[in-house]
Design a protein around this motif. Structure first.
Motif, PDB file in Angstrom:
ATOM      1  N   SER A  14     -26.706  17.278   7.528  1.00  0.00           N
ATOM      2  CA  SER A  14     -25.322  17.214   7.981  1.00  0.00           C
ATOM      3  C   SER A  14     -25.310  16.312   9.214  1.00  0.00           C
ATOM      4  CB  SER A  14     -24.797  18.604   8.352  1.00  0.00           C
ATOM      5  OG  SER A  14     -23.613  18.481   9.116  1.00  0.00           O
ATOM      6  N   VAL A  15     -24.462  15.291   9.202  1.00  0.00           N
ATOM      7  CA  VAL A  15     -24.370  14.411  10.375  1.00  0.00           C
ATOM      8  C   VAL A  15     -23.034  14.633  11.112  1.00  0.00           C
ATOM      9  CG1 VAL A  15     -25.993  12.663   9.581  1.00  0.00           C
ATOM     10  CG2 VAL A  15     -23.593  12.499   8.890  1.00  0.00           C
ATOM     11  N   ASP A  16     -22.420  15.758  10.853  1.00  0.00           N
ATOM     12  CA  ASP A  16     -21.116  16.058  11.467  1.00  0.00           C
ATOM     13  C   ASP A  16     -21.201  16.120  12.990  1.00  0.00           C
ATOM     14  OD1 ASP A  16     -20.087  16.174   8.941  1.00  0.00           O
ATOM     15  OD2 ASP A  16     -19.937  18.365   8.847  1.00  0.00           O
ATOM     16  N   LYS A  17     -22.268  16.734  13.502  1.00  0.00           N
ATOM     17  CA  LYS A  17     -22.395  16.883  14.954  1.00  0.00           C
ATOM     18  C   LYS A  17     -22.500  15.519  15.636  1.00  0.00           C
ATOM     19  CE  LYS A  17     -25.351  19.098  18.457  1.00  0.00           C
ATOM     20  NZ  LYS A  17     -26.564  19.925  18.676  1.00  0.00           N
ATOM     21  N   ALA A  18     -23.328  14.630  15.072  1.00  0.00           N
ATOM     22  CA  ALA A  18     -23.483  13.292  15.645  1.00  0.00           C
ATOM     23  C   ALA A  18     -22.192  12.487  15.532  1.00  0.00           C
ATOM     24  CB  ALA A  18     -24.631  12.548  14.964  1.00  0.00           C
ATOM     25  N   LYS A  19     -21.484  12.678  14.438  1.00  0.00           N
ATOM     26  CA  LYS A  19     -20.195  11.982  14.281  1.00  0.00           C
ATOM     27  C   LYS A  19     -19.205  12.442  15.338  1.00  0.00           C
ATOM     28  CE  LYS A  19     -20.273  10.781   9.358  1.00  0.00           C
ATOM     29  NZ  LYS A  19     -19.682  11.008   8.024  1.00  0.00           N
ATOM     30  N   GLU A  20     -19.184  13.746  15.573  1.00  0.00           N
ATOM     31  CA  GLU A  20     -18.204  14.310  16.503  1.00  0.00           C
ATOM     32  C   GLU A  20     -18.519  13.982  17.960  1.00  0.00           C
ATOM     33  OE1 GLU A  20     -16.603  18.652  18.083  1.00  0.00           O
ATOM     34  OE2 GLU A  20     -17.872  18.580  16.300  1.00  0.00           O
ATOM     35  N   LEU A  21     -19.790  14.152  18.359  1.00  0.00           N
ATOM     36  CA  LEU A  21     -20.134  14.048  19.777  1.00  0.00           C
ATOM     37  C   LEU A  21     -20.672  12.680  20.197  1.00  0.00           C
ATOM     38  CD1 LEU A  21     -21.748  17.573  20.324  1.00  0.00           C
ATOM     39  CD2 LEU A  21     -19.424  16.835  20.883  1.00  0.00           C
ATOM     40  N   LEU A  22     -21.222  11.915  19.246  1.00  0.00           N
ATOM     41  CA  LEU A  22     -21.758  10.588  19.575  1.00  0.00           C
ATOM     42  C   LEU A  22     -20.920   9.452  18.985  1.00  0.00           C
ATOM     43  CD1 LEU A  22     -25.627  11.025  19.004  1.00  0.00           C
ATOM     44  CD2 LEU A  22     -24.382  11.141  21.177  1.00  0.00           C
ATOM     45  N   ASN A  23     -19.941   9.790  18.143  1.00  0.00           N
ATOM     46  CA  ASN A  23     -19.184   8.780  17.379  1.00  0.00           C
ATOM     47  C   ASN A  23     -20.082   8.010  16.406  1.00  0.00           C
ATOM     48  OD1 ASN A  23     -16.666   9.304  18.675  1.00  0.00           O
ATOM     49  ND2 ASN A  23     -17.389   8.144  20.447  1.00  0.00           N
ATOM     50  N   TYR A  24     -21.113   8.699  15.929  1.00  0.00           N
ATOM     51  CA  TYR A  24     -22.053   8.121  14.964  1.00  0.00           C
ATOM     52  C   TYR A  24     -21.338   7.849  13.645  1.00  0.00           C
ATOM     53  CZ  TYR A  24     -26.216   8.157  11.842  1.00  0.00           C
ATOM     54  OH  TYR A  24     -27.184   7.867  10.911  1.00  0.00           O
ATOM     55  N   ASN A  25     -21.564   6.658  13.105  1.00  0.00           N
ATOM     56  CA  ASN A  25     -20.938   6.278  11.834  1.00  0.00           C
ATOM     57  C   ASN A  25     -21.935   5.471  11.010  1.00  0.00           C
ATOM     58  OD1 ASN A  25     -19.057   5.753   9.797  1.00  0.00           O
ATOM     59  ND2 ASN A  25     -18.315   3.906  10.821  1.00  0.00           N
ATOM     60  N   PRO A  26     -22.836   6.150  10.286  1.00  0.00           N
ATOM     61  CA  PRO A  26     -23.889   5.437   9.547  1.00  0.00           C
ATOM     62  C   PRO A  26     -23.294   4.504   8.493  1.00  0.00           C
ATOM     63  CG  PRO A  26     -23.772   7.730   8.835  1.00  0.00           C
ATOM     64  CD  PRO A  26     -22.876   7.611  10.022  1.00  0.00           C
ATOM     65  N   GLU A  27     -23.710   3.253   8.539  1.00  0.00           N
ATOM     66  CA  GLU A  27     -23.099   2.235   7.687  1.00  0.00           C
ATOM     67  C   GLU A  27     -23.934   1.902   6.451  1.00  0.00           C
ATOM     68  OE1 GLU A  27     -22.389  -1.042  10.314  1.00  0.00           O
ATOM     69  OE2 GLU A  27     -21.108   0.140  11.643  1.00  0.00           O
ATOM     70  N   TYR A  28     -25.191   2.381   6.427  1.00  0.00           N
ATOM     71  CA  TYR A  28     -26.090   1.984   5.337  1.00  0.00           C
ATOM     72  C   TYR A  28     -26.500   3.172   4.485  1.00  0.00           C
ATOM     73  CZ  TYR A  28     -26.595  -2.684   7.296  1.00  0.00           C
ATOM     74  OH  TYR A  28     -26.351  -3.956   7.744  1.00  0.00           O
ATOM     75  N   SER A  29     -26.029   3.179   3.244  1.00  0.00           N
ATOM     76  CA  SER A  29     -26.513   4.138   2.248  1.00  0.00           C
ATOM     77  C   SER A  29     -27.925   3.734   1.831  1.00  0.00           C
ATOM     78  CB  SER A  29     -25.605   4.121   1.021  1.00  0.00           C
ATOM     79  OG  SER A  29     -25.688   2.838   0.387  1.00  0.00           O
ATOM     80  N   LEU A  30     -28.583   4.574   1.031  1.00  0.00           N
ATOM     81  CA  LEU A  30     -29.913   4.222   0.533  1.00  0.00           C
ATOM     82  C   LEU A  30     -29.867   2.890  -0.206  1.00  0.00           C
ATOM     83  CD1 LEU A  30     -32.897   4.726  -0.186  1.00  0.00           C
ATOM     84  CD2 LEU A  30     -32.115   6.063  -2.144  1.00  0.00           C
ATOM     85  N   GLN A  31     -28.920   2.730  -1.121  1.00  0.00           N
ATOM     86  CA  GLN A  31     -28.880   1.516  -1.931  1.00  0.00           C
ATOM     87  C   GLN A  31     -28.617   0.270  -1.084  1.00  0.00           C
ATOM     88  OE1 GLN A  31     -26.312   3.810  -4.848  1.00  0.00           O
ATOM     89  NE2 GLN A  31     -26.969   2.133  -6.142  1.00  0.00           N
ATOM     90  N   LYS A  32     -27.656   0.363  -0.169  1.00  0.00           N
ATOM     91  CA  LYS A  32     -27.345  -0.787   0.693  1.00  0.00           C
ATOM     92  C   LYS A  32     -28.541  -1.132   1.575  1.00  0.00           C
ATOM     93  CE  LYS A  32     -23.928  -2.400   4.069  1.00  0.00           C
ATOM     94  NZ  LYS A  32     -22.778  -2.027   4.922  1.00  0.00           N
TER      95      LYS A  32
END
Length: 327
Positions: free
Chosen positions: A296-314
């Motif tokens: 779960s990356v919800d915590k990083a999204k909420e508190l760090l504004n983390y927005n991972p841009e690369y899926s496995l395939q990409k």
């Protein structure tokens, strides 16, 4: 994502390694002063060779097991990105003493040196291995199980030490629990090579890769650029809630090893059509491996504004291209 960060002095331990060298590059591009501490046990000089002439780059050849080396490297630093460690579950099972010396003793040395130097924030590579035998999915930061390997124990002890240093000495810390990081500069060779570069190297030679088990174990494979983003965001993070804690760093999606091999064949066959026909073999499950991993990356999204841009395939498309051009 454009993260504003310049004019800082940042120490990257393990800066000649896979993740560390990528961090050194981006920090220099953003016009920071970068110090790299590495003993080249697993890091490679070629990873940073192009940085050595940079006026804002300093290499300190030393070992985190030496407090004196740590103190020398951290001098004047505003931030520490602590990436230095002996990775690999199998390596720790074979030699738990050295893994502990580096990952626990070395970590403590870096905390002490950072505290004594008055570093603003200590950001360190934690690990998804900390979840141990916990079967709950997705993995949420405050629910962990018992460690399944000496390596996992060392990474959990890092979190405990960081927490104590935050509470006792006021050193701001952030732990980033990496999930199966892959990408450019990751070494495909050696007994403890990670699965993606190892398989890429084998496919490129026409050799059959061996999957441990039936291939249905699953992982949250995380491309290097997602990890870089999380580190930069950890440096600029503000607010009490955001610091003195740990975050999952992943994409938030799981793929089986069979899925992975299918993607590798597909993307590599664009460079060499024969790779489609390379047979994949299966061996026994590996001791200490967690069957399934999903963050779960919800915590990083909420508190760090983390927005991972690369899926496995990409991410794999980028990584495969890099390996094809550089191996």
């Amino acid at each position: 994502m454009d993260i504003q960060l310049s004019g800082k002095k940042i120490l990257v331990t393990g800066g000649a390694g896979f993740i560390g060298s990528n961090l050194c590059e981006i920090l220099l591009k953003k016009e920071n002063e970068v110090v790299c501490l590495d003993n080249f046990a697993t890091g490679k000089k070629e990873n940073i060779a192009h940085l050595l002439e940079h006026t804002n780059f300093t290499l300190v050849e030393g070992d985190i097991r030496s407090l004196a080396d740590c103190k020398k490297a951290v001098e004047g630093a505003n931030y520490v990105l602590h990436q230095a460690a002996l990775g690999s579950v199998p390596r720790s099972i074979k030699d738990p003493v050295t893994s502990n010396d580096v990952n626990v003793g070395g970590f403590l040395n870096m905390l002490v040196a950072s505290r004594d130097e008055g570093v603003k924030r200590f950001i360190y590579a934690a690990s998804s291995s900390t979840y141990g035998d916990s079967e709950s999915l997705p993995k949420v930061e405050d629910k962990i199980g018992k460690p399944l390997s000496p390596y996992a124990i060392t990474k959990y002890v890092n979190e405990l030490y960081a927490d104590v240093f935050s509470k006792t000495y006021g050193l701001e810390t952030i732990g980033l629990r990496y999930f199966n990081v892959f990408g450019r500069k990751q070494d495909p060779n050696g007994a403890y090579a990670a699965v993606i570069p190892k398989f890429v190297g084998q496919f490129m030679k026409g050799d059959s890769p061996v999957i441990n088990g039936d291939g249905e174990y699953s992982r949250d494979f995380t491309y290097i650029d997602n990890v870089i983003q999380a580190n930069l965001l950890s440096i600029v993070a503000e607010g009490e809630e955001a610091v003195n804690t740990v975050y999952n760093v992943a994409y938030g999606e799981r793929n089986t090893l069979n899925d992975l091999v299918g993607y590798l064949k597909e993307f590599l066959s664009e460079f060499d059509a024969n790779i489609k026909n390379v047979e994949v073999l299966h061996g026994p499950n590996r001791l200490g491996d967690i069957p399934h991993s999903l963050a779960s990356v919800d915590k990083a999204k909420e508190l760090l504004n983390y927005n991972p841009e690369y899926s496995l395939q990409k991410g794999l498309k980028e990584a495969v291209k890099w390996y094809w051009e550089n191996l």
